[in-house]
Design a protein around this motif. Structure first.
Motif, PDB file in Angstrom:
ATOM      1  N   ARG A   1       0.821  -1.221   0.000  1.00  0.00           N
ATOM      2  CA  ARG A   1       0.000   0.000   0.000  1.00  0.00           C
ATOM      3  C   ARG A   1       0.850   1.264   0.000  1.00  0.00           C
ATOM      4  O   ARG A   1       0.380   2.322  -0.388  1.00  0.00           O
TER       5      ARG A   1
ATOM      6  N   ASN B   1       1.782   2.631  -3.718  1.00  0.00           N
ATOM      7  CA  ASN B   1       0.946   3.623  -4.416  1.00  0.00           C
ATOM      8  C   ASN B   1       0.411   4.687  -3.448  1.00  0.00           C
ATOM      9  O   ASN B   1      -0.578   5.349  -3.725  1.00  0.00           O
TER      10      ASN B   1
ATOM     11  N   LEU C   1      -1.251   4.560  -0.779  1.00  0.00           N
ATOM     12  CA  LEU C   1      -2.554   4.437  -0.115  1.00  0.00           C
ATOM     13  C   LEU C   1      -2.343   4.516   1.388  1.00  0.00           C
ATOM     14  O   LEU C   1      -3.257   4.750   2.159  1.00  0.00           O
TER      15      LEU C   1
ATOM     16  N   SER D   1      -2.654  11.211  -7.866  1.00  0.00           N
ATOM     17  CA  SER D   1      -3.683  10.473  -8.617  1.00  0.00           C
ATOM     18  C   SER D   1      -3.150  10.043  -9.977  1.00  0.00           C
ATOM     19  O   SER D   1      -3.417   8.938 -10.447  1.00  0.00           O
TER      20      SER D   1
ATOM     21  N   ARG E   1      -0.834   7.176  -9.445  1.00  0.00           N
ATOM     22  CA  ARG E   1      -1.597   5.955  -9.120  1.00  0.00           C
ATOM     23  C   ARG E   1      -2.229   5.338 -10.369  1.00  0.00           C
ATOM     24  O   ARG E   1      -2.440   4.130 -10.425  1.00  0.00           O
ATOM     25  N   SER E   2      -2.566   6.185 -11.349  1.00  0.00           N
ATOM     26  CA  SER E   2      -3.200   5.628 -12.547  1.00  0.00           C
ATOM     27  C   SER E   2      -2.217   4.753 -13.336  1.00  0.00           C
ATOM     28  O   SER E   2      -2.628   4.012 -14.224  1.00  0.00           O
TER      29      SER E   2
ATOM     30  N   MET F   1      -4.029  -1.968  -8.867  1.00  0.00           N
ATOM     31  CA  MET F   1      -4.004  -2.720  -7.605  1.00  0.00           C
ATOM     32  C   MET F   1      -5.195  -3.666  -7.514  1.00  0.00           C
ATOM     33  O   MET F   1      -6.322  -3.299  -7.852  1.00  0.00           O
TER      34      MET F   1
ATOM     35  N   PHE G   1      -7.208  -6.229  -4.826  1.00  0.00           N
ATOM     36  CA  PHE G   1      -7.359  -6.392  -3.375  1.00  0.00           C
ATOM     37  C   PHE G   1      -7.844  -7.797  -3.003  1.00  0.00           C
ATOM     38  O   PHE G   1      -8.448  -8.491  -3.817  1.00  0.00           O
TER      39      PHE G   1
ATOM     40  N   LEU H   1      -6.271   0.983 -17.119  1.00  0.00           N
ATOM     41  CA  LEU H   1      -5.490   2.205 -17.364  1.00  0.00           C
ATOM     42  C   LEU H   1      -4.096   1.898 -17.910  1.00  0.00           C
ATOM     43  O   LEU H   1      -3.232   2.771 -17.935  1.00  0.00           O
TER      44      LEU H   1
ATOM     45  N   LYS I   1     -10.289   3.329  -0.954  1.00  0.00           N
ATOM     46  CA  LYS I   1      -8.918   2.935  -1.319  1.00  0.00           C
ATOM     47  C   LYS I   1      -8.896   2.348  -2.729  1.00  0.00           C
ATOM     48  O   LYS I   1      -8.005   2.646  -3.519  1.00  0.00           O
TER      49      LYS I   1
ATOM     50  N   LEU J   1      -9.299   5.229  -5.149  1.00  0.00           N
ATOM     51  CA  LEU J   1      -8.062   6.028  -5.220  1.00  0.00           C
ATOM     52  C   LEU J   1      -6.985   5.285  -6.001  1.00  0.00           C
ATOM     53  O   LEU J   1      -6.223   5.880  -6.761  1.00  0.00           O
ATOM     54  N   SER J   2      -6.938   3.955  -5.816  1.00  0.00           N
ATOM     55  CA  SER J   2      -5.883   3.175  -6.467  1.00  0.00           C
ATOM     56  C   SER J   2      -6.020   3.187  -7.988  1.00  0.00           C
ATOM     57  O   SER J   2      -5.065   2.925  -8.698  1.00  0.00           O
ATOM     58  N   THR J   3      -7.227   3.511  -8.491  1.00  0.00           N
ATOM     59  CA  THR J   3      -7.375   3.570  -9.951  1.00  0.00           C
ATOM     60  C   THR J   3      -7.068   4.965 -10.493  1.00  0.00           C
ATOM     61  O   THR J   3      -7.276   5.222 -11.675  1.00  0.00           O
ATOM     62  N   GLY J   4      -6.630   5.860  -9.609  1.00  0.00           N
ATOM     63  CA  GLY J   4      -6.253   7.195 -10.075  1.00  0.00           C
ATOM     64  C   GLY J   4      -7.345   8.235  -9.914  1.00  0.00           C
ATOM     65  O   GLY J   4      -7.151   9.395 -10.276  1.00  0.00           O
ATOM     66  N   LEU J   5      -8.509   7.835  -9.364  1.00  0.00           N
ATOM     67  CA  LEU J   5      -9.552   8.837  -9.112  1.00  0.00           C
ATOM     68  C   LEU J   5      -9.105   9.726  -7.959  1.00  0.00           C
ATOM     69  O   LEU J   5      -8.396   9.266  -7.060  1.00  0.00           O
ATOM     70  N   THR J   6      -9.517  10.998  -7.975  1.00  0.00           N
ATOM     71  CA  THR J   6      -9.185  11.876  -6.855  1.00  0.00           C
ATOM     72  C   THR J   6     -10.137  11.569  -5.696  1.00  0.00           C
ATOM     73  O   THR J   6     -11.129  10.853  -5.885  1.00  0.00           O
TER      74      THR J   6
END
Lengths: 246, 217
Positions: free
Chosen positions: A49, A52, A54, A76, A79-80, A84, A86, A156, B119, B122-127
């Motif tokens: 975590r 990225n 988190l 952001s 992260r794109s 990830m 889970f 992405l 989480k 966010l991990s996909t790049g969304l704000t």
């Protein structure tokens, strides 16, 4: 010279008095599949975590593709580039599988719905659940949900994929279908960091194994060597115990 | 008993009922909008946002609605030197008061979604705000829909409070006709029946939504 895709420098993380990560420095090269294993509470998932961000780490830094995560203002955007997956899938229950996958490409990359859906079709085909595109997550089996989650993470076109115990919440017969998708990804050269207890996967697919305990990296080795000839006593003990369970 | 008195005054009574509906609907739309922001503030990790939101909610929830109405009716004109029409005064008081109650419903709805969904988003790049808008709030709304409908019923019942400052809502209209025609029994029975039908329908809707949450997808 190839530069590491992920560089972790002196990373520490605390939850109150509990030290989750203790001064970790390690790097990961592009195109490699690395399995991170260790006993519960050893810090494997926390480390993932942090990659990225988190998790807001205390000291140290993570450099992803040359960018410091600590000082990043465009977290952001970074992260794109990091997909990830889970343990409990974390699909969005109010959206169909198709919308789960197309959401980030549309809102993060700004591509239009048609283009995003065309891409999602290909991804769903790749993970073998194209026929489930219009269903909602609660209508899918655990294995199908996890494959949808992998497709979402791939949407992405990330440079790195993080897997946080992707098979731990699955029934035994569904584990293989998820592992197969991960195998294919590794074979196609995706850089992968995988926290898992699937030692078969670690031995057959991973290039390297990182063994952690009490927030520290105890051992890092090529996967064959790790299983045949572990260097540390703690890793030996761990492997014996895990193999006994199998 | 002579119920023709209701028929004779139906236009006047319906005008009052429309006013009650107007007040309730404006209150619900405005206070729910404000409540979403306060609720997000209540779950914020920043103290500078969390504390003022908590103070607002607790202050308002610790006071009776009638006092808030009095506040805006008597005190605000004293401070600002301006008087507002009754409807506006009551509306502002209602919006402020019910925003606090709606905020608590929205907050519990947000918390029912769980941080792991944030989480994942966010991990996909969304704000963070995209995650809230696209992932958390739609799910929260589905979870809190029964409680929201119940609160809307309470807002509608609460519109009778506007009577005390002379706004001609449904109960006030009923009472004016009752005084004029000296037929209080018929009129207050009629008023009770109207409130019963509206509120009972709302409560049944809340129950239905509670039982069929998946319909709200």
């Amino acid at each position: 010279m190839t530069l590491p895709l992920v560089q972790i420098n002196n990373l520490s993380l605390r939850y109150g008095n509990f030290v989750a990560l203790d001064d970790i420095s390690i790097d990961f090269m592009p195109g490699t599949c690395v399995v991170i294993c260790g006993p519960s509470g050893s810090g494997k998932s926390s480390l993932l975590r942090c990659v990225n961000r988190l998790e807001d780490f205390g000291t140290g830094d993570v450099i992803f593709d040359g960018q410091s995560l600590k000082s990043a203002h465009n977290i952001s955007k970074i992260r794109s580039n990091i997909g990830m997956v889970f343990q409990h899938f974390e699909l969005y229950p109010h959206l169909s599988v198709m919308n789960n996958i197309t959401l980030a490409p549309r809102y993060v990359n700004g591509i239009n719905r048609d283009e995003a859906e065309a891409k999602a079709h290909k991804l769903l085909e790749r993970v073998g659940i194209l026929d489930q595109a219009n269903k909602y997550p609660d209508e899918l089996s655990g294995g199908q949900q996890q494959r949808a989650a992998i497709a979402r993470a791939l949407a992405l076109e990330p440079k790195l994929m993080l897997f946080d115990e992707p098979t731990s919440a699955l029934d035994p017969e569904m584990i293989s279908e998820v592992l197969q998708v991960m195998r294919d990804l590794a074979r196609n050269g995706m850089t992968m960091l995988v926290v898992t207890h699937e030692m078969g996967f670690a031995r057959d697919v991973a290039d390297e194994v990182v063994f952690m305990d009490k927030g520290k990296v105890i051992e890092r080795n090529a996967s064959g060597k790790f299983f045949d000839n572990p260097q540390s006593d703690r890793a030996k003990e761990f492997i014996d115990r895990v193999l006994q369970k199998i | 008993m002579d119920f023709s008195v209701i028929n004779d005054n139906i236009e006047f009574l319906m005008l009052g009922l429309m006013r009650s509906f107007q007040l309730a609907i404006f209150t619900i739309v405005l206070s729910l909008t404000i409540a979403c922001f306060i609720a997000i503030g209540r779950v914020s990790s920043k103290r500078s946002i969390r504390y003022p939101s908590a103070i607002f909610v607790n202050l308002l929830r610790s006071n009776p609605l009638i006092l808030i109405v009095f506040w805006f009716f008597f005190l605000v004109p004293l401070i600002t030197g301006k008087t507002l029409p009754e409807f506006h005064t009551v509306l502002i008081a209602f919006v402020v008061f019910f925003a606090a109650y709606f905020a608590e419903i929205v907050r519990s709805g947000i918390q029912s979604v769980g941080s792991s969904q944030v989480k994942a988003a966010l991990s996909t790049g969304l704000t963070y705000s995209q995650s809230m808008r696209l992932i958390v709030l739609p799910q929260a709304l589905r979870n809190m829909l029964p409680a929201l409908v119940t609160e809307c019923v309470i807002v509608f019942q609460g519109t009778t409070i506007a009577y005390v400052i002379g706004m001609r809502e449904f109960l006030h209209s009923t009472s004016l006709v009752a005084e004029r025609t000296v037929r209080p029994v018929e009129l207050y029975l009629f008023a009770a029946l109207v409130y019963l039908v509206i509120c009972f329908t709302g409560t049944r809707l809340a129950l239905f939504l509670e039982k069929n949450k998946e319909l709200a997808r």
